[in-house]
Design an enzyme around this catalytic site. Structure first.
Site, PDB file in Angstrom:
ATOM      1  N   HIS A  46      -1.546   1.360  -4.221  1.00  0.00           N
ATOM      2  CA  HIS A  46      -1.984   2.748  -3.997  1.00  0.00           C
ATOM      3  C   HIS A  46      -1.139   3.750  -4.786  1.00  0.00           C
ATOM      4  CE1 HIS A  46      -4.141   1.653   0.057  1.00  0.00           C
ATOM      5  NE2 HIS A  46      -4.830   1.315  -1.006  1.00  0.00           N
ATOM      6  N   GLN A  65       0.851  -1.200   0.000  1.00  0.00           N
ATOM      7  CA  GLN A  65       0.000   0.000   0.000  1.00  0.00           C
ATOM      8  C   GLN A  65       0.883   1.245   0.000  1.00  0.00           C
ATOM      9  OE1 GLN A  65      -3.535  -0.629   2.937  1.00  0.00           O
ATOM     10  NE2 GLN A  65      -1.865  -1.903   3.635  1.00  0.00           N
ATOM     11  N   ASN A  66       2.184   1.051   0.178  1.00  0.00           N
ATOM     12  CA  ASN A  66       3.093   2.188   0.322  1.00  0.00           C
ATOM     13  C   ASN A  66       3.428   2.786  -1.033  1.00  0.00           C
ATOM     14  OD1 ASN A  66       3.001   1.485   2.965  1.00  0.00           O
ATOM     15  ND2 ASN A  66       5.025   0.519   3.013  1.00  0.00           N
ATOM     16  N   ASP A 101       6.191   4.697  -1.310  1.00  0.00           N
ATOM     17  CA  ASP A 101       7.651   4.854  -1.374  1.00  0.00           C
ATOM     18  C   ASP A 101       8.246   3.741  -2.243  1.00  0.00           C
ATOM     19  OD1 ASP A 101       8.461   2.464   0.195  1.00  0.00           O
ATOM     20  OD2 ASP A 101       7.578   3.497   1.906  1.00  0.00           O
ATOM     21  N   ASN A 143       2.769  -7.007  13.162  1.00  0.00           N
ATOM     22  CA  ASN A 143       2.478  -5.588  13.378  1.00  0.00           C
ATOM     23  C   ASN A 143       2.967  -5.150  14.752  1.00  0.00           C
ATOM     24  OD1 ASN A 143       1.103  -3.473  11.817  1.00  0.00           O
ATOM     25  ND2 ASN A 143      -0.176  -3.237  13.631  1.00  0.00           N
ATOM     26  N   ALA A 159       8.880  -4.092  12.935  1.00  0.00           N
ATOM     27  CA  ALA A 159       9.061  -4.787  11.660  1.00  0.00           C
ATOM     28  C   ALA A 159      10.518  -5.216  11.456  1.00  0.00           C
ATOM     29  CB  ALA A 159       8.613  -3.885  10.512  1.00  0.00           C
ATOM     30  N   CYS A 185      -0.567  11.814 -16.734  1.00  0.00           N
ATOM     31  CA  CYS A 185      -1.292  12.810 -17.525  1.00  0.00           C
ATOM     32  C   CYS A 185      -2.783  12.481 -17.430  1.00  0.00           C
ATOM     33  CB  CYS A 185      -0.834  12.772 -18.975  1.00  0.00           C
ATOM     34  SG  CYS A 185      -1.898  13.771 -20.039  1.00  0.00           S
TER      35      CYS A 185
HETATM   36  P1  OAD Z   1      -1.519   3.134   9.084  1.00  0.00           P
HETATM   37  O1  OAD Z   1      -0.826   4.396   9.493  1.00  0.00           O
HETATM   38  O2  OAD Z   1      -3.009   3.141   9.109  1.00  0.00           O
HETATM   39  O3  OAD Z   1      -1.050   1.910   9.998  1.00  0.00           O
HETATM   40  C1  OAD Z   1       0.295   1.604  10.195  1.00  0.00           C
HETATM   41  C2  OAD Z   1       0.393   0.369  11.063  1.00  0.00           C
HETATM   42  O4  OAD Z   1       1.773   0.062  11.210  1.00  0.00           O
HETATM   43  C3  OAD Z   1      -0.183   0.528  12.464  1.00  0.00           C
HETATM   44  O5  OAD Z   1      -1.028  -0.590  12.780  1.00  0.00           O
HETATM   45  C4  OAD Z   1       1.055   0.533  13.375  1.00  0.00           C
HETATM   46  O6  OAD Z   1       0.821  -0.115  14.626  1.00  0.00           O
HETATM   47  C5  OAD Z   1       2.037  -0.273  12.558  1.00  0.00           C
HETATM   48  N1  OAD Z   1       3.449   0.089  12.817  1.00  0.00           N
HETATM   49  C6  OAD Z   1       3.977   1.296  13.129  1.00  0.00           C
HETATM   50  N2  OAD Z   1       5.299   1.225  13.274  1.00  0.00           N
HETATM   51  C7  OAD Z   1       5.640  -0.071  13.066  1.00  0.00           C
HETATM   52  C8  OAD Z   1       6.870  -0.794  13.081  1.00  0.00           C
HETATM   53  N3  OAD Z   1       8.047  -0.198  13.357  1.00  0.00           N
HETATM   54  N4  OAD Z   1       6.839  -2.130  12.830  1.00  0.00           N
HETATM   55  C9  OAD Z   1       5.659  -2.763  12.553  1.00  0.00           C
HETATM   56  N5  OAD Z   1       4.474  -2.129  12.516  1.00  0.00           N
HETATM   57  C10 OAD Z   1       4.459  -0.803  12.763  1.00  0.00           C
HETATM   58  O7  OAD Z   1      -0.963   2.767   7.619  1.00  0.00           O
HETATM   59  P2  OAD Z   1      -1.554   1.755   6.526  1.00  0.00           P
HETATM   60  O8  OAD Z   1      -2.286   0.639   7.167  1.00  0.00           O
HETATM   61  O9  OAD Z   1      -0.457   1.453   5.587  1.00  0.00           O
HETATM   62  O10 OAD Z   1      -3.729   5.130   1.549  1.00  0.00           O
HETATM   63  O11 OAD Z   1      -2.594   2.690   5.801  1.00  0.00           O
HETATM   64  C11 OAD Z   1      -3.305   2.191   4.697  1.00  0.00           C
HETATM   65  C12 OAD Z   1      -3.607   3.295   3.734  1.00  0.00           C
HETATM   66  O12 OAD Z   1      -4.260   4.366   4.433  1.00  0.00           O
HETATM   67  C13 OAD Z   1      -2.390   3.946   3.115  1.00  0.00           C
HETATM   68  O13 OAD Z   1      -1.880   3.244   2.012  1.00  0.00           O
HETATM   69  C14 OAD Z   1      -2.901   5.292   2.714  1.00  0.00           C
HETATM   70  C15 OAD Z   1      -3.708   5.622   3.957  1.00  0.00           C
HETATM   71  O14 OAD Z   1      -4.771   6.476   3.804  1.00  0.00           O
HETATM   72  C16 OAD Z   1      -3.815   6.098   0.630  1.00  0.00           C
HETATM   73  O15 OAD Z   1      -3.279   7.186   0.768  1.00  0.00           O
HETATM   74  C17 OAD Z   1      -4.628   5.723  -0.556  1.00  0.00           C
END
Ligand code: OAD
Length: 234
Positions: free
Chosen positions: A112, A94-95, A97, A205, A221, A120
């Site tokens: 994503h 989903q990242n 980067d 997680n 992680a 464009c």
């Molecule tokens: P979130 O910010 O919602 O969740 C990140 C998760 O990573 C949380 O459950 C944290 O507990 C966990 N976390 C943090 N640090 C960590 C570490 N060092 N090791 C392991 N886990 C860790 O991010 P996403 O779930 O990726 O979409 O969010 C999903 C989508 O929501 C993104 O792709 C983005 C956002 O809106 C779009 O922009 C379309």
């Protein structure tokens, strides 16, 4: 008891890049706390104030291109596993980067979108971009300004590569989600799709998410991902 897997799908979220220095979205000091999501990550927000949206992604891109941001041992462990594993392996992130590809991952889908690409809006052609761009940047295909947008999936838009992802989920026998809070669909429902083929589902997680995986491993992680994937190869 589960036998050794033949087909694996891994889903990653912001948590895997957190220890590389990139903010997650939903932490108390995360990206969405400082930037209202409807303003910077929706088609309506882009229409209302394109300059704000260009600047938000320009800042993210500058951060990603800076020397401090590098793949961490969790990204590297996934790339090493992919090369050593004899079965089928798909990494879905989903990242936005590029840390997975910089670590050496190959069979990788960015559902994503990608920070280092722009699109464009007329032709839908996608171009690499490592610098800032804005409303005034002339498009490489139309040669006029105003047509380029970040190649990012915003709220209300369809994630990318869904056919390939669903096919892989339906035939995998192990699904692993890493560093994602499970707040955003369709990614949050992938573990249920994987169960169509009775796949084992595992969550790695930092915090509890409340999702119904078969197995949960909690920790950073950079520690739990290398340990989990090294064990899978034994
Ligand atoms: P979130 O910010 O919602 O969740 C990140 C998760 O990573 C949380 O459950 C944290 O507990 C966990 N976390 C943090 N640090 C960590 C570490 N060092 N090791 C392991 N886990 C860790 O991010 P996403 O779930 O990726 O979409 O969010 C999903 C989508 O929501 C993104 O792709 C983005 C956002 O809106 C779009 O922009 C379309």
């Amino acid at each position: 008891m589960h036998t050794a897997p033949n087909s694996i799908v891994v889903l990653t979220g912001a948590g895997i890049s957190a220890e590389s220095g990139i903010e997650t979205f939903r932490a108390a000091d995360g990206l969405w706390a400082n930037h209202p999501v409807e303003e910077v990550a929706s088609p309506q927000g882009f229409k209302r104030n394109p300059q704000l949206v260009y600047e938000f992604y320009n800042q993210r891109r500058r951060q990603l291109m800076s020397e401090e941001i590098r793949p961490n041992p969790a990204h590297s462990a996934l790339a090493k596993f992919e090369h050593d594993f004899a079965g089928s392996f798909l990494l879905v992130t989903q990242n936005i980067d590029n840390l997975h590809e910089r670590a050496g991952s190959e069979n990788l889908l960015h559902m994503h979108g990608e920070l280092l690409k722009m699109r464009c809006q007329n032709s839908q052609m996608v171009f690499d971009i490592s610098e800032d761009f804005s409303f005034d940047t002339p498009c490489r295909c139309c040669h006029s300004p105003g047509n380029l947008r970040p190649h990012i999936v915003w709220f209300g838009e369809m994630p990318m590569h869904m056919n390939r992802i669903n096919e892989a989920l339906e035939r995998c026998d192990l699904f692993v989600a890493i560093g994602t809070s499970g707040n955003v669909y369709p990614a949050a429902g992938f573990y249920q799709t994987a169960r169509v083929n009775s796949a084992q589902t595992v969550e790695l997680n930092l915090d509890k998410t409340g999702s119904g995986f078969d197995q949960h491993i909690y920790g950073k992680a950079t520690e739990i991902v290398p340990a989990y994937f090294a064990k899978l190869l034994l």
